[in-house]
Design a protein around this motif. Structure first.
Motif, PDB file in Angstrom:
ATOM      1  N   UNK A 130       0.821  -1.433   0.117  1.00  0.00           N
ATOM      2  CA  UNK A 130       0.112  -0.005  -0.004  1.00  0.00           C
ATOM      3  C   UNK A 130       0.806   1.264  -0.201  1.00  0.00           C
ATOM      4  N   UNK A 131       0.260   2.279  -0.850  1.00  0.00           N
ATOM      5  CA  UNK A 131       1.353   3.431  -0.984  1.00  0.00           C
ATOM      6  C   UNK A 131       0.594   4.666  -0.279  1.00  0.00           C
ATOM      7  N   UNK A 132       1.380   5.492   0.665  1.00  0.00           N
ATOM      8  CA  UNK A 132       0.831   6.550   1.279  1.00  0.00           C
ATOM      9  C   UNK A 132       0.866   7.807   0.477  1.00  0.00           C
ATOM     10  N   UNK A 133       0.327   8.892   0.962  1.00  0.00           N
ATOM     11  CA  UNK A 133       0.241  10.080   0.090  1.00  0.00           C
ATOM     12  C   UNK A 133       1.577  10.617  -0.185  1.00  0.00           C
ATOM     13  N   UNK A 134       2.595   9.974   0.694  1.00  0.00           N
ATOM     14  CA  UNK A 134       3.849  10.668   0.414  1.00  0.00           C
ATOM     15  C   UNK A 134       4.918  10.012  -0.352  1.00  0.00           C
ATOM     16  N   UNK A 135       4.214   8.719  -0.610  1.00  0.00           N
ATOM     17  CA  UNK A 135       5.088   7.740  -1.532  1.00  0.00           C
ATOM     18  C   UNK A 135       5.788   6.521  -0.755  1.00  0.00           C
ATOM     19  N   UNK A 180       5.743   7.566   7.182  1.00  0.00           N
ATOM     20  CA  UNK A 180       6.655   7.353   8.355  1.00  0.00           C
ATOM     21  C   UNK A 180       6.798   5.949   8.486  1.00  0.00           C
ATOM     22  N   UNK A 181       7.428   5.332   9.496  1.00  0.00           N
ATOM     23  CA  UNK A 181       7.898   4.035   9.660  1.00  0.00           C
ATOM     24  C   UNK A 181       7.089   3.172  10.022  1.00  0.00           C
ATOM     25  N   UNK A 182       6.421   2.101   9.145  1.00  0.00           N
ATOM     26  CA  UNK A 182       5.581   1.044   9.461  1.00  0.00           C
ATOM     27  C   UNK A 182       6.243  -0.241   8.984  1.00  0.00           C
ATOM     28  N   UNK A 183       5.438  -1.228   9.043  1.00  0.00           N
ATOM     29  CA  UNK A 183       5.927  -2.800   8.673  1.00  0.00           C
ATOM     30  C   UNK A 183       5.854  -2.683   7.182  1.00  0.00           C
ATOM     31  N   UNK A 184       6.687  -3.434   6.646  1.00  0.00           N
ATOM     32  CA  UNK A 184       6.831  -3.734   5.243  1.00  0.00           C
ATOM     33  C   UNK A 184       6.935  -5.108   5.135  1.00  0.00           C
ATOM     34  N   UNK A 237      13.512   8.247   0.669  1.00  0.00           N
ATOM     35  CA  UNK A 237      13.407   9.509   1.200  1.00  0.00           C
ATOM     36  C   UNK A 237      12.094  10.187   1.080  1.00  0.00           C
ATOM     37  N   UNK A 238      11.672  10.734   2.003  1.00  0.00           N
ATOM     38  CA  UNK A 238      10.203  11.250   1.763  1.00  0.00           C
ATOM     39  C   UNK A 238      10.106  12.884   2.615  1.00  0.00           C
ATOM     40  N   UNK A 239       9.801  13.913   1.936  1.00  0.00           N
ATOM     41  CA  UNK A 239       9.428  15.282   2.507  1.00  0.00           C
ATOM     42  C   UNK A 239       7.854  15.202   2.939  1.00  0.00           C
ATOM     43  N   UNK A 240       7.727  14.718   4.062  1.00  0.00           N
ATOM     44  CA  UNK A 240       6.557  14.615   4.399  1.00  0.00           C
ATOM     45  C   UNK A 240       5.526  15.740   4.608  1.00  0.00           C
ATOM     46  N   UNK A 241       4.439  15.986   4.362  1.00  0.00           N
ATOM     47  CA  UNK A 241       3.497  16.948   4.357  1.00  0.00           C
ATOM     48  C   UNK A 241       3.379  17.360   5.856  1.00  0.00           C
ATOM     49  N   UNK A 242       3.203  16.460   6.691  1.00  0.00           N
ATOM     50  CA  UNK A 242       2.896  16.646   7.973  1.00  0.00           C
ATOM     51  C   UNK A 242       4.019  17.061   8.887  1.00  0.00           C
ATOM     52  N   UNK A 243       4.225  18.064   9.480  1.00  0.00           N
ATOM     53  CA  UNK A 243       5.304  18.730  10.238  1.00  0.00           C
ATOM     54  C   UNK A 243       5.654  17.814  11.341  1.00  0.00           C
ATOM     55  N   UNK A 244       4.674  16.969  11.758  1.00  0.00           N
ATOM     56  CA  UNK A 244       4.890  16.109  12.838  1.00  0.00           C
ATOM     57  C   UNK A 244       5.791  14.930  12.588  1.00  0.00           C
TER      58      UNK A 244
END
Length: 467
Positions: free
Chosen positions: A62-67, A76-80, A120-127
């Motif tokens: 599954x692909x997140x909005x940030x790739x 973020x960091x999740x199981x793959x 590498x991901x430049x996340x939209x969320x500042x958190x």
């Protein structure tokens, strides 16, 4: 201790005190823990990697909005799920930006096992902390660990001087924990991180170029580990041997044989024959202009095109490479078509047709924004811009006598090549000062100069009998 880092000057830092850069064999790599770093069953993963018949479960991709590609489709960091090159979903499981590095390390002379990767991901969320590009290598044995570490160290050192300033390459060791047994496996982590003082915007803008530089540099070191420096020299000799064999199978042109076989032949200075009279001097000047524009346009476009596509359309390195390859395909067809047209309608009309096509296509390409249209337009641009290569050999053969023909081919083309070598510098400077669109569009003016030189300096030579 910091991880071993090699900056653009090739300076190695983070190694044990007293060890010189020349002596680094990657036995001094710092240990850089990364948490969490756990795989459910490392032994099972190792067993599957080299076993085609091993069962492989479908991966949850599954692909997140940030790739991010993982099992939940969240940033973020999740199981793959763990996959290998024999898994049918192998390519789909690797994020595009990091694929060139993963592909380089798992194929060819390397054939290493990669257990983790991130583009590498430049996340939209500042958190969320921005992710960095990295690849984790899981050696099969202590011996492979040592060989891979040494080869990676050489590759990193080779790539460092060409890596853009906002990026640094890091190489360190880490432990991978097996969830089933609790055993720890020593692994290697290869990363591209922001250089000290560089912001995220500059880092991500330069990341594609840095990845390409590193991926290209990874070829030689692994071969060096396997075949040694003598073997590397042998690899370099092979193309020369092929050229020697082909050259010995080809016969000399009859007109050349007749001339050199005539004891009384005039041994004129070949260089003087390039400027022997006003007409010949004009032709030589025209050919120099044509060769200069050809090389200037080729290197100016081909060197910067991947960066242009990356910055304008956000293409990954892989996608930029594919779109650039389309121009090469167009060039191949263009060279063939040039020869066909030149034999039918003449040399000069064909040059003028291609030069006019180059003006139009360079201007059009610089304004396009649709990726699909740019793919096909790139092929057309390659056809007109680079297809003229198919005509210079014939043009120079017909413009000069046998005594100067080879000299003309070498001297005039390489004068143009020397001038054309400034193409990437000029295009890069214009891109920094203005934009890539303006820099590429300004190349069109060169082909107008090309047309003027062809029209007033190059005669029609179709059907000319060779002297």
């Amino acid at each position: 201790m910091n991880p071993l880092t090699i900056n653009r000057e090739g300076i190695v830092t983070g190694i044990e005190e007293g060890t010189t850069a020349a002596a680094v064999g990657c036995r001094t790599l710092a240990h850089r823990p990364r948490l969490p770093n756990v795989m459910p069953d490392v032994d099972a993963f190792l067993g599957r990697w080299d076993t085609p018949a091993a069962p492989r479960r479908p991966a949850r991709l599954l692909t997140s909005a940030d790739g991010n590609i993982n099992t939940v489709g969240l940033p973020g960091i999740h199981e793959a799920d763990d996959v290998d090159p024999l898994h049918p979903q192998w390519r789909a499981a690797i994020e595009d930006g990091v694929w060139p590095l993963v592909d380089a390390l798992t194929t060819g002379a390397w054939r290493l096992i990669t257990y983790d990767s991130c583009e590498g991901h430049a996340y939209r969320s500042g958190a969320l902390t921005p992710g960095r590009r990295r690849v984790g290598v899981l050696p099969r044995s202590p011996q492979e660990f040592a060989r891979a570490a040494a080869a990676l160290c050489l590759g990193v050192r080779a790539a460092a001087p060409a890596v853009p300033e906002p990026v640094r390459i890091t190489l360190s060791t880490c432990d991978l924990t097996c969830g089933r047994s609790g055993r720890r496996y020593p692994v290697l982590d290869l990363g591209l991180e922001p250089a000290p003082g560089s912001g995220d915007d500059a880092y991500f803008a330069a990341l594609g170029t840095a990845t390409g530089v590193l991926a290209a540099a990874l070829l030689t070191p692994m071969l060096l580990i396997h075949i040694g420096w003598r073997g590397m020299f042998l690899v370099g000799v092979l193309p020369a041997l092929v050229a020697w064999v082909l050259r010995n199978k080809l016969h000399e042109p009859e007109v050349f044989v007749r001339r050199t076989g005539n004891a009384g032949a005039n041994r004129s200075n070949a260089f003087r024959l390039l400027v022997k009279d006003a007409q010949t001097t004009r032709v030589s000047l025209g050919i120099v202009i044509l060769c200069s524009v050809q090389n200037f346009g080729y290197y100016g476009i081909m060197i910067w095109l991947p960066t242009f596509l990356s910055q304008k359309l956000g293409f990954s390195l892989t996608k930029s490479g594919l779109w650039t390859a389309a121009t090469v395909v167009g060039m191949m067809f263009g060279v063939w078509a040039f020869g066909q047209l030149a034999d039918r309608i003449g040399r000069r009309p064909t040059f003028l047709l291609y030069q006019a096509g180059a003006v139009v296509m360079v201007l059009v390409y610089a304004q396009l924004t649709d990726p699909t249209v740019m793919l096909f337009a790139g092929a057309l641009m390659g056809m007109f811009v680079n297809g003229m290569v198919g005509g210079y050999g014939t043009l120079m053969s017909e413009a000069y006598p046998t005594a100067a023909r080879a000299t003309a081919q070498n001297v005039l083309w390489n004068i143009g090549r020397a001038i054309g070598g400034l193409g990437p510098l000029v295009v890069g400077a214009l891109a920094v000062r203005y934009s890539f669109q303006i820099a590429i569009a300004l190349l069109a003016s060169l082909y107008v100069l090309d047309m003027i030189a062809t029209r007033f300096l190059i005669p029609e030579l179709k059907g000319t009998e060779l002297e």
